[in-house]
Scaffold this motif. Structure first.
Motif, short mmCIF file in Angstrom:
data_model
loop_
_atom_site.label_atom_id
_atom_site.label_comp_id
_atom_site.label_asym_id
_atom_site.label_seq_id
_atom_site.Cartn_x
_atom_site.Cartn_y
_atom_site.Cartn_z
N VAL A 224 43.16 64.61 9.97
CA VAL A 224 41.78 64.31 9.58
C VAL A 224 41.15 63.37 10.60
O VAL A 224 41.64 62.26 10.82
N GLU A 225 40.07 63.82 11.24
CA GLU A 225 39.45 63.04 12.31
C GLU A 225 38.27 62.20 11.84
O GLU A 225 38.04 61.10 12.35
N ARG A 226 37.49 62.72 10.89
CA ARG A 226 36.33 61.98 10.38
C ARG A 226 36.24 62.17 8.86
O ARG A 226 36.47 63.28 8.36
N ILE A 227 35.88 61.10 8.18
CA ILE A 227 35.65 61.16 6.74
C ILE A 227 34.28 60.55 6.44
O ILE A 227 33.99 59.42 6.83
N TYR A 228 33.47 61.34 5.75
CA TYR A 228 32.16 60.87 5.29
C TYR A 228 32.17 60.80 3.77
O TYR A 228 32.60 61.73 3.09
N ILE A 229 31.69 59.68 3.24
CA ILE A 229 31.47 59.54 1.80
C ILE A 229 30.03 59.12 1.59
O ILE A 229 29.54 58.18 2.23
N ASP A 230 29.33 59.86 0.72
CA ASP A 230 27.89 59.60 0.52
C ASP A 230 27.12 59.66 1.84
O ASP A 230 26.15 58.93 2.04
N GLY A 231 27.57 60.53 2.74
CA GLY A 231 26.87 60.71 4.01
C GLY A 231 27.13 59.64 5.04
O GLY A 231 26.58 59.68 6.13
N LYS A 232 28.01 58.69 4.72
CA LYS A 232 28.33 57.60 5.65
C LYS A 232 29.71 57.80 6.24
O LYS A 232 30.67 58.13 5.53
N LEU A 233 29.85 57.57 7.53
CA LEU A 233 31.15 57.66 8.19
C LEU A 233 32.00 56.47 7.76
O LEU A 233 31.67 55.32 8.06
N VAL A 234 33.12 56.75 7.07
CA VAL A 234 33.94 55.66 6.53
C VAL A 234 35.34 55.62 7.15
O VAL A 234 36.08 54.66 6.94
N ALA A 235 35.70 56.67 7.90
CA ALA A 235 36.99 56.67 8.61
C ALA A 235 36.89 57.58 9.82
O ALA A 235 36.21 58.61 9.78
N LYS A 236 37.57 57.17 10.88
CA LYS A 236 37.55 57.95 12.12
C LYS A 236 38.89 57.83 12.81
O LYS A 236 39.41 56.72 12.95
N ASP A 237 39.44 58.95 13.21
CA ASP A 237 40.70 58.99 13.97
C ASP A 237 41.82 58.19 13.28
O ASP A 237 42.54 57.40 13.92
#
Length: 448
Positions: free
Chosen positions: A430-443
């Motif tokens: 998983v490279e990117r996680i968006y919650i409610d349209g906000k980037l909350v995790a990356k790499d």
């Protein structure tokens, strides 16, 4: 507006897959999925993320997890692992691509869930098992995490305050499952003999005394002696000592816990709410009784677990003949730690036989493999289509437990923007996680 551009898009509806498409996110919602991106729209975007060679899909919704709140854990009402460990477990779920998790430690209270939520971006929901017989089963097994507020709480009050279902009724601690293997039996042996044993040795002792169906009448001195020799503990314990130890740690709560199934089923029927029950050889008979109660949403948890492959398939086919039954398959840990489940053959059989309604992780002593890893292997082996496998982790879960993740689980116009960008075909990266349209995790790193 954020544009996730030119990725392989799996919408989560169980059917739709775009080899190359873009997902448009405005504020906290999905604006749309388009195969041909208008350059004028791209020009006005706040951010354009090139997803060429990657996959875009809804956030995973894990409907079966333990140890993710600040309350008592498991059906045994055990004291939780402490804040640091709870945060580790939340992060493990989260970085595996889960944007919503259901706590199925049913003795927690809503204040404990709400307090946990303050410390983590992932959506944390809870189930409830606050009913008298289930309390009694927990107390007979452990119960040290249950305070007065837990003991006086009711299912009705929990549901009114925000719990989304009843569950997990029964469990590996009160019904002689994995919890006995990695926790209670080793602890009892340590206290009695000062010797550390591992979960495999504990399981060998348990099965030697009670058999796979956890029956008091199973006991045979010679069988237990053979089990002790197999576990290399014959110089530590006698068959009689082993019998007494296993009866005390394992058998005391089983009969009560089984009675708790029908207690919960009648409450679920009266309140018309989803019910999640531990499905294993010990509870096989009562699971079929609950299936006949006529619930609209009855989840037979981890139906691929503890049974042999043939038993699991046969049992599940019979269960699916009942209206309202939802079959949950869990990953456990067959690709990583391989401690609780040595291989994924039962899960693969469920994919092949098309028995799965929803996929979750369960706990596996905290070493659970990701839902996306199950998806990846199932797709690679040609056992399930990618759209169907993703829907089993997203849309299907929202249908099984409607209040768990409303307006989530699909990349669809107007839906809340919980979105993953993963490697392809290695979906479990998983490279990117968006919650409610906000980037909350990356790499692999949490950003908030």
């Amino acid at each position: 507006m954020i544009i996730l551009k030119d990725g392989l898009v799996v919408t989560g509806d169980g059917v739709t897959l775009y080899e190359k498409a873009s997902v448009l996110i405005r504020d906290n919602e999905i604006l749309g999925v388009v195969e041909r991106l208008d350059p004028s729209i791209e020009a006005y975007a706040d951010e354009v993320v090139d997803c060429t060679g990657k996959a875009i899909m809804p956030g995973m919704i894990n409907q079966h997890q333990h140890g993710v709140t600040f309350g008592p854990i498991f059906a045994s009402g055990m004291i939780n692992y402490g804040k640091d460990r709870i945060m580790e477990l939340l992060d493990r779920n989260f970085l595996q691509g889960c944007t919503t998790v259901l706590n199925v430690d049913g003795f927690v209270t809503m204040d404990e869930v709400n307090e946990t939520q303050k410390h983590h971006p992932m959506r944390i929901k809870t189930a409830t098992t606050h009913a008298p017989i289930n309390y009694e089963a927990g107390l007979r097994c452990d119960g040290k995490g249950l305070t007065e507020k837990h003991k006086t709480m009711t299912i009705e009050k929990m549901l009114a305050d925000g719990a989304v279902c009843i569950g997990e009724v029964g469990g590996g601690h009160t019904l002689g499952g994995g919890g006995q293997d990695y926790l209670y039996i080793p602890k009892a042996v340590k206290e009695a003999k000062g010797v550390d044993i591992d979960y495999l040795q504990a399981r060998t002792l348990k099965l030697g005394v009670l058999g796979r169906y956890i029956e008091e009448s199973y006991y045979d001195k010679d069988t237990v002696a053979a089990a002790l020799k197999e576990a290399k503990l014959d110089h530590i314990l006698t068959p009689e000592e082993t019998r007494d130890l296993v009866y005390k740690t394992t058998l005391a709560s089983v009969k009560v816990a089984i009675d708790g199934y029908m207690e919960a089923a009648h409450i679920a029927k009266r309140l018309d709410v989803p019910l999640l029950c531990h499905n294993a050889p010990t509870s096989k008979k009562v699971i079929h009784e609950v299936a006949k109660v006529g619930l609209n949403n009855f989840v037979a948890c981890h139906s691929n677990y503890l049974f042999t492959k043939d038993e699991a398939v046969e049992n599940t086919k019979i269960l699916k003949q009942n209206s309202g039954v939802i079959i949950e398959a869990c990953t456990h840990d067959p690709w990583g730690a391989k401690r609780l489940v040595a291989n994924p053959e039962n899960l693969y059989a469920f994919y092949e036989e098309d028995l799965i309604d929803v996929v979750s992780t369960d706990f596996a002593n905290g070493s659970f493999d990701s839902m996306l890893e199950a998806v990846q292997h199932g797709v690679e082996k040609g056992l399930v289509s990618l759209p169907k496998a993703i829907a089993q982790c997203t849309k299907n879960v929202t249908e099984a437990i409607p209040l768990l993740a409303p307006n989530l689980g699909q990349l669809k116009e107007g839906y809340t923007a919980d979105v993953l960008v993963t490697s392809y075909p290695n979906f479990s990266n998983v490279e990117r996680i968006y919650i409610d349209g906000k980037l909350v995790a990356k790499d692999g790193k949490k950003l908030v």
